[in-house]
Design a protein around this motif. Sequence first.
Motif, mmCIF file in Angstrom:
data_model
loop_
_atom_site.group_PDB
_atom_site.id
_atom_site.type_symbol
_atom_site.label_atom_id
_atom_site.label_comp_id
_atom_site.label_asym_id
_atom_site.label_seq_id
_atom_site.Cartn_x
_atom_site.Cartn_y
_atom_site.Cartn_z
ATOM 1 N N UNK A 226 2.513 -16.809 -5.899
ATOM 2 C CA UNK A 226 3.271 -15.629 -5.579
ATOM 3 C C UNK A 226 3.883 -15.170 -6.652
ATOM 4 N N UNK A 227 4.166 -13.969 -7.003
ATOM 5 C CA UNK A 227 4.500 -13.179 -8.328
ATOM 6 C C UNK A 227 4.385 -11.864 -8.069
ATOM 7 N N UNK A 228 4.356 -11.196 -9.275
ATOM 8 C CA UNK A 228 4.500 -9.769 -9.344
ATOM 9 C C UNK A 228 2.989 -9.505 -9.956
ATOM 10 N N UNK A 229 2.431 -8.578 -9.387
ATOM 11 C CA UNK A 229 0.924 -8.144 -9.840
ATOM 12 C C UNK A 229 1.109 -7.090 -11.008
ATOM 13 N N UNK B 72 -0.572 -13.318 -4.614
ATOM 14 C CA UNK B 72 0.092 -12.562 -3.740
ATOM 15 C C UNK B 72 1.377 -12.005 -4.347
ATOM 16 N N UNK B 73 1.274 -10.718 -4.138
ATOM 17 C CA UNK B 73 2.490 -9.873 -5.017
ATOM 18 C C UNK B 73 3.449 -9.819 -3.896
ATOM 19 N N UNK B 74 4.767 -10.285 -4.446
ATOM 20 C CA UNK B 74 5.893 -10.242 -3.670
ATOM 21 C C UNK B 74 6.615 -9.042 -3.535
#
Lengths: 176, 176
Positions: A150-153, A112-114
């Motif tokens: 969770x993190x950045x795509x 999931x991109x935060x």
Amino acid sequence: MTEFARPAPVPMRDELSPFIHLFRRYLRQRGLPVTQQREVVADVIFNSSEHLSVEDIEARLRTRGERIGKATIYRTMEILVRSGLVEEHDFGEGFKRYEHLFGHQPVHQHLICTHCSKVTEFQRPEIERLQDEVALQHGFLPTRHRLEIYGLCGDCQAQGVTHDYKGLTCPALDVA
Amino acid sequence: MTEFARPAPVPMRDELSPFIHLFRRYLRQRGLPVTQQREVVADVIFNSSEHLSVEDIEARLRTRGERIGKATIYRTMEILVRSGLVEEHDFGEGFKRYEHLFGHQPVHQHLICTHCSKVTEFQRPEIERLQDEVALQHGFLPTRHRLEIYGLCGDCQAQGVTHDYKGLTCPALDVA
DNA sequence: GTAATTGCAAAGGATTTGCAACAGT
DNA sequence: ACTGTTGCAAATCCTTTGCAATTAC
């Protein structure tokens, strides 16, 4: 500019997703009425490969020229989840998201991109084993699990987005 | 019988958790006032090994004879999370839970009983590896992950509790 | 026709916010 | 003294529910 003539405000039955048959069947089996609203709501989910919120669903219904009450959407989602055709997710955003289960691995996990909220799916079968192992160790009878990263795509990284403050705080490390 | 004289309605500073020092230090570093309310709220969390909801925290404050507004609790939790001393969880119950990070493995996962809500922690270091592997495969920059296993804890099983309907639905398997 | 659904508006629960009185530095 | 916090109540957000009108069977 929001209201103008649309080609087919009421979609024809034949244009609905072929998966609609499964939902009709489920409803009939339970003696529940197969209503237009239920079909259209289900169709929106069945035609999307995304993880839709109720608001997303409403927006797509509006685009189609459908005007269906929010309560009906919530009530239909409940049935769809109970039917096993749709899965409910809570990614900690304060609302639920829904995803149909066709063309997916039966069990899968989410990235999931935060920043942009994009959800990517992945599958690691060893999670299943791990669940059973851990449960056994703790005398637990597992029904389901959830693994979310969770993190950045990639897209957001390419656009130069940097991490939110999440996890970047500096916990006081020594007692004053 | 709810209101009667309590020995020490206002706890003495010395009786607070030693970890309070860390929180005071964090507040001072940011130039934020170290208020009594913040200290007591933090102390409730620091003294519990459970995963407390805001309602839980309120109840414990009441037991202590403290009367602190809900808004203040929410505002203090925000600071505690930002400080890195406390972690926020969303187990899909419709509200948040909080856990302090002292005496825990830095990274751990949760087993959640769907009947009594008991939370048990476990640690499987390979999750970390898995997160990084999966993220790499998808061009993702991971910040954190969550692995939760839902089911029935040993106690509830012993009491003869059986599974909720979750996962026990019968998805229509063939097209009508 | 009868029973269930729909849609609206009101209710509900968790969380947030505005603001005057108040406490910390 | 000045700035930031507190507490209350009102506001907000997502979701559920009550009820009269409507639709499916």
